[in-house]
Design a protein around this motif. Structure first.
Motif, PDB file in Angstrom:
ATOM      1  N   ASP A 263      -5.241 -11.590  -7.082  1.00  0.00           N
ATOM      2  CA  ASP A 263      -4.876 -10.286  -7.327  1.00  0.00           C
ATOM      3  C   ASP A 263      -4.203  -9.842  -6.040  1.00  0.00           C
ATOM      4  OD1 ASP A 263      -6.069 -10.342  -9.908  1.00  0.00           O
ATOM      5  OD2 ASP A 263      -8.163  -9.416  -8.858  1.00  0.00           O
ATOM      6  N   ARG A 264      -4.559 -10.438  -4.924  1.00  0.00           N
ATOM      7  CA  ARG A 264      -4.001  -9.903  -3.643  1.00  0.00           C
ATOM      8  C   ARG A 264      -2.597 -10.284  -3.605  1.00  0.00           C
ATOM      9  NH1 ARG A 264      -8.796  -9.907   0.990  1.00  0.00           N
ATOM     10  NH2 ARG A 264     -10.212  -8.291  -0.125  1.00  0.00           N
TER      11      ARG A 264
ATOM     12  N   GLU B 198      -0.685 -10.617  -5.994  1.00  0.00           N
ATOM     13  CA  GLU B 198       0.239  -9.934  -6.982  1.00  0.00           C
ATOM     14  C   GLU B 198       0.727  -8.514  -6.188  1.00  0.00           C
ATOM     15  OE1 GLU B 198       1.836 -10.728  -9.673  1.00  0.00           O
ATOM     16  OE2 GLU B 198       1.239 -12.654  -9.465  1.00  0.00           O
ATOM     17  N   LYS B 199      -0.495  -8.195  -5.444  1.00  0.00           N
ATOM     18  CA  LYS B 199       0.120  -6.824  -4.643  1.00  0.00           C
ATOM     19  C   LYS B 199       0.898  -6.821  -3.615  1.00  0.00           C
ATOM     20  CE  LYS B 199      -2.846  -3.287  -2.103  1.00  0.00           C
ATOM     21  NZ  LYS B 199      -4.295  -2.961  -1.625  1.00  0.00           N
ATOM     22  N   ILE B 200       0.852  -7.989  -2.924  1.00  0.00           N
ATOM     23  CA  ILE B 200       1.800  -8.159  -1.810  1.00  0.00           C
ATOM     24  C   ILE B 200       3.075  -8.729  -1.932  1.00  0.00           C
ATOM     25  CG2 ILE B 200      -0.304  -8.582  -0.093  1.00  0.00           C
ATOM     26  CD1 ILE B 200       0.595 -11.341  -0.005  1.00  0.00           C
ATOM     27  N   LYS B 201       3.306  -9.160  -3.162  1.00  0.00           N
ATOM     28  CA  LYS B 201       4.855  -9.700  -3.732  1.00  0.00           C
ATOM     29  C   LYS B 201       5.861  -8.468  -3.215  1.00  0.00           C
ATOM     30  CE  LYS B 201       3.769 -13.145  -7.286  1.00  0.00           C
ATOM     31  NZ  LYS B 201       3.756 -13.683  -8.520  1.00  0.00           N
TER      32      LYS B 201
ATOM     33  N   TYR C 252      -5.280 -11.593   5.136  1.00  0.00           N
ATOM     34  CA  TYR C 252      -5.503 -10.833   3.935  1.00  0.00           C
ATOM     35  C   TYR C 252      -5.751 -11.461   2.600  1.00  0.00           C
ATOM     36  CZ  TYR C 252      -4.631  -7.072   0.319  1.00  0.00           C
ATOM     37  OH  TYR C 252      -4.989  -6.427  -1.056  1.00  0.00           O
TER      38      TYR C 252
ATOM     39  N   THR D  64      -9.701 -12.891  -6.770  1.00  0.00           N
ATOM     40  CA  THR D  64      -9.351 -11.891  -5.654  1.00  0.00           C
ATOM     41  C   THR D  64      -8.010 -12.407  -4.875  1.00  0.00           C
ATOM     42  OG1 THR D  64     -11.602 -11.731  -5.532  1.00  0.00           O
ATOM     43  CG2 THR D  64     -10.097 -10.600  -3.687  1.00  0.00           C
TER      44      THR D  64
END
Length: 191
Positions: free
Chosen positions: A171-172, A174-177, A159, A168
């Protein structure tokens, strides 16, 4: 006796499928339907299957790679792709030798009783330096990440790594943390 499975391909092989089923019925295997086809099991493990195709009716052994194949009748349907499964193809009822089929089935059952099974090679998960640095900087996330199965770890790694731009990727990350810290897999919501 032929179970209506797959599609109309089996209609042209009804007599052959019935005959193969009558042969397998003489063994200790249990008939079931899996993936829309006739499958025979021993202690819940798949041993063989039967099905009609365009130009042949097939009997396949899930762990056929272990069969001796003294009569040289087995084929690997997709060389290089199929690892353990082997097919035996018939183009008419007349080409089905009941005694030989029973011999192969008995050997397949014994293979199952002996606990032999093909274990696919596990592909090593390659972690990019970008993701490794992220894990080094975040010990709590690293610990939570290491609790995941290799399959779920690979989902997170891919991912991040398929993103082309660093923005990107960030950003990803931060999203998966929070997902990692919760112990949830990236795609668990779809399962």
């Amino acid at each position: 006796m032929a179970t209506k499975v797959w599609d109309k391909q089996n209609d042209q092989w009804t007599e052959e499928i019935d005959f193969l089923q009558s042969i397998v019925a003489k063994t200790e295997l249990i008939e079931t339907t899996k993936w829309g086809g006739i499958v025979y099991t021993y202690n819940g493990k798949n041993v063989l299957g039967i099905g009609g195709f365009k130009s042949y009716v097939g009997l396949w052994f899930f762990n056929g790679v272990f069969l001796k194949d003294e009569a040289k009748v087995l084929v690997n349907a997709q060389e290089g792709v199929t690892k353990a499964l082997r097919q035996w193809r018939f183009d008419s009822k007349d080409t089905i030798d009941e005694k030989l089929v029973l011999h192969y089935i008995a050997e397949a059952i014994q293979i199952e009783k002996d606990g032999k099974s093909y274990k696919p090679e596990k592909k090593e998960v390659i972690v990019s330096s970008f993701f490794q640095n992220f894990l080094k900087e975040n010990s709590s996330i690293s610990e939570a990440f290491n609790l995941f199965s290799p399959y779920k770890q690979k989902e997170f790694i891919e991912y991040i790594d398929i993103a082309k731009q660093e923005k990107t990727k960030l950003d990803r990350l931060e999203k998966i943390k929070p997902i990692i810290l919760e112990g949830k897999g990236l795609n668990d919501k779809y399962r």
